[in-house]
Design an enzyme around this catalytic site. Structure first.
Site, mmCIF file in Angstrom:
data_model
loop_
_atom_site.group_PDB
_atom_site.id
_atom_site.type_symbol
_atom_site.label_atom_id
_atom_site.label_comp_id
_atom_site.label_asym_id
_atom_site.label_seq_id
_atom_site.Cartn_x
_atom_site.Cartn_y
_atom_site.Cartn_z
ATOM 1 C CG ASN A 22 -15.188 -0.312 -18.913
ATOM 2 O OD1 ASN A 22 -14.152 -0.698 -19.427
ATOM 3 N ND2 ASN A 22 -15.524 -0.581 -17.658
ATOM 4 C CE1 TYR A 42 -3.498 -2.856 0.847
ATOM 5 C CE2 TYR A 42 -4.405 -0.903 -0.213
ATOM 6 C CZ TYR A 42 -4.517 -2.243 0.139
ATOM 7 O OH TYR A 42 -5.628 -2.946 -0.230
ATOM 8 C CD GLN A 77 -16.036 0.568 -7.424
ATOM 9 O OE1 GLN A 77 -16.054 -0.607 -7.066
ATOM 10 N NE2 GLN A 77 -16.171 0.922 -8.695
ATOM 11 C CG HIS A 90 -13.932 0.718 -2.103
ATOM 12 N ND1 HIS A 90 -13.772 0.097 -3.321
ATOM 13 C CD2 HIS A 90 -15.183 0.386 -1.688
ATOM 14 C CE1 HIS A 90 -14.869 -0.592 -3.611
ATOM 15 N NE2 HIS A 90 -15.739 -0.435 -2.644
#
Ligand code: BV8
Length: 248
Positions: free
Chosen positions: A216, A66, A104, A122
């Site tokens: 997309n 992370y 997200q 998130h």
């Protein structure tokens, strides 16, 4: 299904716009997606990196992974898709409408592009917290000197993100759910639409009567009214141009 003109005129008339974004929006800022070629989950099992159990089992590995993503986000720049979403928010609000950007993504690029009404479903890579006390800190944008880093209250520092098996924040879910009550256009951009409950918002928007539009580069399981196929950094500026002219 892919009628940019119809989408542009719906966008121009919309007075309640909600956008759901995923990693595809940040792809053109150089941040890898999760499930695409070269994606973060390619070669990595998410449950080994993005769950509380993974952190308990190997805090150094998870902290390092992370921290690498935190530093990559810190040196990346918002791309034309992020800028277009910030411009869309300004257009809708200036016309007296309502707007919400449900992301997200944890990279904060929407905010750095000027988006204000952002809900981080998130969490965020920028903020970390003591894994025992929950006390949040915002570390300097320099790599951690050790993994895991000691937290302020005797625990380890963990990213303030929502891992698999963790609940999204009540506040984020409340804002997202209430946005569906006034949404007449729901844009879903750059997400594989397989992570819940975020992915479930598309169906709930349809059930609430909104027109749904997906941007997309590939097909997804999302059931939408319109699909605009192409990279978000190209499709979104064109869509705003068609909807609002070069005042965009
Ligand atoms: C929860 C951490 C209650 C942060 C992530 C109902 C049904 C089924 C499963 C579940 C369910 N409810 C809960 C679950 C379990 C689980 C889940 O959904 N599993 C899935 C995989 C089946 N959900 C949870 O655990 C959630 N918690 O529900 O709590 C609970 C509690 C206990 C037990 C049960 C339930 C928590 C979900 C959050 C998990 N955390 N990451 C981080 O590390 O970043 S998920 C991870 O995936 C990221 O957060 C990411 O945001 C998310 C979604 O990925 P995408 O953003 O869509 O990225 P992806 O790579 O997948 O796709 C990119 C897309 O972009 C592609 O479509 C590609 O074509 C497109 N693209 C690429 N380039 C471009 C582009 N598009 C446009 N332009 C381009 N240039």
């Amino acid at each position: 299904m892919d009628d940019p003109e119809a989408v542009a005129s719906t966008l121009r008339r919309a007075r309640g716009v909600v956008v759901l974004t995923g990693a595809g929006v940040s792809a053109e800022s150089g941040l890898p997606t999760f499930r695409g070629d070269g994606g973060l989950w390619r070669g990595h099992d998410p449950t080994r990196l993005a769950t509380p159990e993974a952190f308990e089992r190997d805090p150094a590995l998870v902290s390092e992974w992370y921290d690498l993503r935190r530093m990559a986000a810190a040196v990346s720049e918002p791309n034309a898709a992020h800028v277009a979403m910030a411009e869309l928010e300004r257009h809708v609000v200036a016309a007296g409408g309502r707007f919400a950007l449900l992301t997200q993504n944890v990279d904060r690029l929407h905010q750095r592009a000027g988006s204000e009404r952002v809900v981080e479903l998130h969490g965020s890579l920028v903020v970390w917290r003591d894994h025992r006390s929950g006390r949040r800190v915002t570390p300097e944008p320099t790599p951690f000197r050790t993994h895991p880093m000691p937290g302020p209250d005797g625990g380890w520092l963990r990213p303030d993100v929502v891992w698999f098996g963790e609940y999204l924040s009540e506040e984020a879910l409340t804002v997202a759910t209430s946005a569906l009550t006034w949404c007449d256009l729901f844009l879903v951009v750059g997400t594989s639409a397989i992570v819940y409950p975020a992915a479930g918002l598309v169906g709930r928007a349809t059930a609430a009567g909104a027109v749904t539009v997906e941007v997309n580069v590939a097909a997804t399981p999302a059931h939408v009214d319109h699909r605009l196929v192409g990279p978000a950094a190209a499709v979104l500026p064109r869509l705003l141009e068609a909807a609002f002219g070069n005042a965009a």
